[in-house]
Design a protein around this motif. Structure first.
Motif, PDB file in Angstrom:
ATOM      1  N   VAL A   9       0.952  -1.283   0.082  1.00 31.74           N
ATOM      2  CA  VAL A   9      -0.054   0.001  -0.081  1.00 31.74           C
ATOM      3  C   VAL A   9       0.819   1.350  -0.051  1.00 31.74           C
ATOM      4  CG1 VAL A   9      -1.737   1.207   1.469  1.00 31.74           C
ATOM      5  CG2 VAL A   9      -1.739  -1.021   0.975  1.00 31.74           C
ATOM      6  N   ALA A  10       1.931   1.270   0.754  1.00 38.67           N
ATOM      7  CA  ALA A  10       2.595   2.306   0.836  1.00 38.67           C
ATOM      8  C   ALA A  10       3.373   2.804  -0.495  1.00 38.67           C
ATOM      9  CB  ALA A  10       3.826   2.334   2.090  1.00 38.67           C
ATOM     10  N   ALA A  11       3.822   1.684  -1.051  1.00 39.67           N
ATOM     11  CA  ALA A  11       4.545   1.952  -2.330  1.00 39.67           C
ATOM     12  C   ALA A  11       3.675   2.360  -3.552  1.00 39.67           C
ATOM     13  CB  ALA A  11       4.976   0.594  -2.786  1.00 39.67           C
ATOM     14  N   SER A  12       2.430   2.372  -3.109  1.00 36.39           N
ATOM     15  CA  SER A  12       1.457   2.920  -4.380  1.00 36.39           C
ATOM     16  C   SER A  12       0.857   4.065  -4.146  1.00 36.39           C
ATOM     17  CB  SER A  12       0.234   1.747  -4.448  1.00 36.39           C
ATOM     18  OG  SER A  12      -0.403   1.648  -3.342  1.00 36.39           O
ATOM     19  N   LEU A  13       1.295   4.649  -2.837  1.00 36.75           N
ATOM     20  CA  LEU A  13       0.751   6.239  -2.601  1.00 36.75           C
ATOM     21  C   LEU A  13       1.995   7.330  -2.467  1.00 36.75           C
ATOM     22  CD1 LEU A  13      -1.395   5.320   0.440  1.00 36.75           C
ATOM     23  CD2 LEU A  13      -2.260   5.960  -1.683  1.00 36.75           C
ATOM     24  N   PRO A  14       1.744   8.309  -3.057  1.00 34.50           N
ATOM     25  CA  PRO A  14       2.710   9.188  -3.189  1.00 34.50           C
ATOM     26  C   PRO A  14       3.762   9.619  -1.852  1.00 34.50           C
ATOM     27  CG  PRO A  14       0.642  10.343  -3.617  1.00 34.50           C
ATOM     28  CD  PRO A  14       0.534   8.989  -3.419  1.00 34.50           C
ATOM     29  N   GLY A  15       2.698   9.499  -0.857  1.00 31.48           N
ATOM     30  CA  GLY A  15       3.503  10.043   0.626  1.00 31.48           C
ATOM     31  C   GLY A  15       3.850   8.628   1.190  1.00 31.48           C
ATOM     32  N   GLY A  16       3.940   7.531   0.526  1.00 34.02           N
ATOM     33  CA  GLY A  16       4.748   6.188   1.411  1.00 34.02           C
ATOM     34  C   GLY A  16       3.925   5.886   2.519  1.00 34.02           C
ATOM     35  N   GLU A  17       4.701   5.589   3.660  1.00 36.79           N
ATOM     36  CA  GLU A  17       4.094   5.082   4.656  1.00 36.79           C
ATOM     37  C   GLU A  17       3.202   6.081   5.349  1.00 36.79           C
ATOM     38  OE1 GLU A  17       6.643   3.039   7.505  1.00 36.79           O
ATOM     39  OE2 GLU A  17       7.670   1.938   6.002  1.00 36.79           O
ATOM     40  N   ASP A  18       3.345   7.244   5.419  1.00 34.18           N
ATOM     41  CA  ASP A  18       2.739   8.325   6.038  1.00 34.18           C
ATOM     42  C   ASP A  18       1.259   8.265   5.499  1.00 34.18           C
ATOM     43  OD1 ASP A  18       4.519   8.942   7.820  1.00 34.18           O
ATOM     44  OD2 ASP A  18       5.348  10.888   6.850  1.00 34.18           O
ATOM     45  N   ASP A  19       1.161   8.285   4.072  1.00 34.33           N
ATOM     46  CA  ASP A  19      -0.078   8.219   3.241  1.00 34.33           C
ATOM     47  C   ASP A  19      -0.891   6.868   3.523  1.00 34.33           C
ATOM     48  OD1 ASP A  19       0.043  10.771   2.522  1.00 34.33           O
ATOM     49  OD2 ASP A  19       0.336  10.137   0.337  1.00 34.33           O
ATOM     50  N   ALA A  20       0.019   5.816   3.527  1.00 30.52           N
ATOM     51  CA  ALA A  20      -0.853   4.588   4.023  1.00 30.52           C
ATOM     52  C   ALA A  20      -1.405   4.356   5.351  1.00 30.52           C
ATOM     53  CB  ALA A  20       0.226   3.305   3.988  1.00 30.52           C
ATOM     54  N   ARG A  21      -0.835   5.091   6.372  1.00 30.40           N
ATOM     55  CA  ARG A  21      -1.390   5.162   7.804  1.00 30.40           C
ATOM     56  C   ARG A  21      -2.348   6.073   7.695  1.00 30.40           C
ATOM     57  NH1 ARG A  21       3.249   6.903   9.902  1.00 30.40           N
ATOM     58  NH2 ARG A  21       3.993   4.517  10.568  1.00 30.40           N
ATOM     59  N   CYS A  22      -2.304   7.229   7.014  1.00 30.59           N
ATOM     60  CA  CYS A  22      -3.573   8.050   6.995  1.00 30.59           C
ATOM     61  C   CYS A  22      -4.739   7.127   6.448  1.00 30.59           C
ATOM     62  CB  CYS A  22      -3.402   9.271   6.300  1.00 30.59           C
ATOM     63  SG  CYS A  22      -2.218  10.211   7.285  1.00 30.59           S
ATOM     64  N   LEU A  23      -4.531   6.613   5.230  1.00 32.26           N
ATOM     65  CA  LEU A  23      -5.519   5.938   4.701  1.00 32.26           C
ATOM     66  C   LEU A  23      -6.063   4.719   5.390  1.00 32.26           C
ATOM     67  CD1 LEU A  23      -7.160   5.131   2.026  1.00 32.26           C
ATOM     68  CD2 LEU A  23      -5.495   3.698   1.230  1.00 32.26           C
ATOM     69  N   ALA A  24      -5.217   4.020   6.152  1.00 30.81           N
ATOM     70  CA  ALA A  24      -5.749   2.896   7.074  1.00 30.81           C
ATOM     71  C   ALA A  24      -6.659   3.478   8.142  1.00 30.81           C
ATOM     72  CB  ALA A  24      -4.783   2.127   7.732  1.00 30.81           C
ATOM     73  N   VAL A  25      -6.325   4.652   8.848  1.00 35.49           N
ATOM     74  CA  VAL A  25      -7.028   5.323   9.993  1.00 35.49           C
ATOM     75  C   VAL A  25      -8.297   5.716   9.394  1.00 35.49           C
ATOM     76  CG1 VAL A  25      -7.122   7.288  11.337  1.00 35.49           C
ATOM     77  CG2 VAL A  25      -5.187   5.938  11.471  1.00 35.49           C
ATOM     78  N   TRP A  26      -8.411   6.262   8.096  1.00 38.73           N
ATOM     79  CA  TRP A  26      -9.538   6.751   7.380  1.00 38.73           C
ATOM     80  C   TRP A  26     -10.579   5.789   7.282  1.00 38.73           C
ATOM     81  CZ3 TRP A  26     -11.912   5.903   2.808  1.00 38.73           C
ATOM     82  CH2 TRP A  26     -12.905   6.957   2.426  1.00 38.73           C
ATOM     83  N   LEU A  27      -9.985   4.674   6.741  1.00 38.73           N
ATOM     84  CA  LEU A  27     -10.941   3.389   6.246  1.00 38.73           C
ATOM     85  C   LEU A  27     -11.587   2.895   7.572  1.00 38.73           C
ATOM     86  CD1 LEU A  27      -8.733   1.667   3.593  1.00 38.73           C
ATOM     87  CD2 LEU A  27     -10.978   2.678   3.436  1.00 38.73           C
ATOM     88  N   ALA A  28     -10.626   2.866   8.673  1.00 43.98           N
ATOM     89  CA  ALA A  28     -11.275   2.112   9.903  1.00 43.98           C
ATOM     90  C   ALA A  28     -12.228   3.084  10.505  1.00 43.98           C
ATOM     91  CB  ALA A  28      -9.991   2.014  10.842  1.00 43.98           C
ATOM     92  N   ALA A  29     -11.904   4.403  10.466  1.00 50.60           N
ATOM     93  CA  ALA A  29     -13.080   5.504  10.918  1.00 50.60           C
ATOM     94  C   ALA A  29     -14.303   5.412  10.133  1.00 50.60           C
ATOM     95  CB  ALA A  29     -12.487   6.820  10.984  1.00 50.60           C
ATOM     96  N   THR A  30     -14.127   5.231   8.842  1.00 47.08           N
ATOM     97  CA  THR A  30     -15.498   5.399   8.136  1.00 47.08           C
ATOM     98  C   THR A  30     -16.311   3.985   8.267  1.00 47.08           C
ATOM     99  OG1 THR A  30     -14.178   4.777   6.008  1.00 47.08           O
ATOM    100  CG2 THR A  30     -14.800   7.075   6.257  1.00 47.08           C
ATOM    101  N   HIS A  31     -15.468   3.070   8.378  1.00 46.08           N
ATOM    102  CA  HIS A  31     -16.113   1.669   8.708  1.00 46.08           C
ATOM    103  C   HIS A  31     -16.716   1.664  10.082  1.00 46.08           C
ATOM    104  CE1 HIS A  31     -16.522  -2.740   8.780  1.00 46.08           C
ATOM    105  NE2 HIS A  31     -16.038  -2.671   9.913  1.00 46.08           N
ATOM    106  N   ASP A  32     -16.464   2.024  11.002  1.00 44.92           N
ATOM    107  CA  ASP A  32     -16.932   2.246  12.028  1.00 44.92           C
ATOM    108  C   ASP A  32     -18.134   3.280  12.268  1.00 44.92           C
ATOM    109  OD1 ASP A  32     -15.275   0.382  13.102  1.00 44.92           O
ATOM    110  OD2 ASP A  32     -14.045   1.770  14.281  1.00 44.92           O
TER     111      ASP A  32
END
Length: 68
Positions: A9-32
């Protein structure tokens, strides 16, 4: 999340691990947040009530057989 998935996931995002972490948090929040909607809650509540009814009937039957 497994390390290889994080890296993929990090390799496919422009911000790498930071963007991947933000995406994971956003997905978890919207799921909840989806779980807090009335449609989801009422569906879960009806399933719980149905299960409670089935368990009560089973327990009542076991109680009656035990005392028979």
């Amino acid at each position: 999340m497994p390390c290889n998935v994080r890296q993929l996931v990090a390799a496919s995002l422009p911000g790498g691990e930071d963007d991947a972490r933000c995406l994971a948090v956003w997905l978890a929040a919207t799921h909840d947040m989806g779980k807090a909607t009335p449609a989801f809650t009422s569906r879960r509540l009806s399933r719980l009530l149905e299960l409670n009814t089935r368990l009560s009937c089973q327990a009542q039957g076991q109680f009656q057989r035990a005392w028979a």
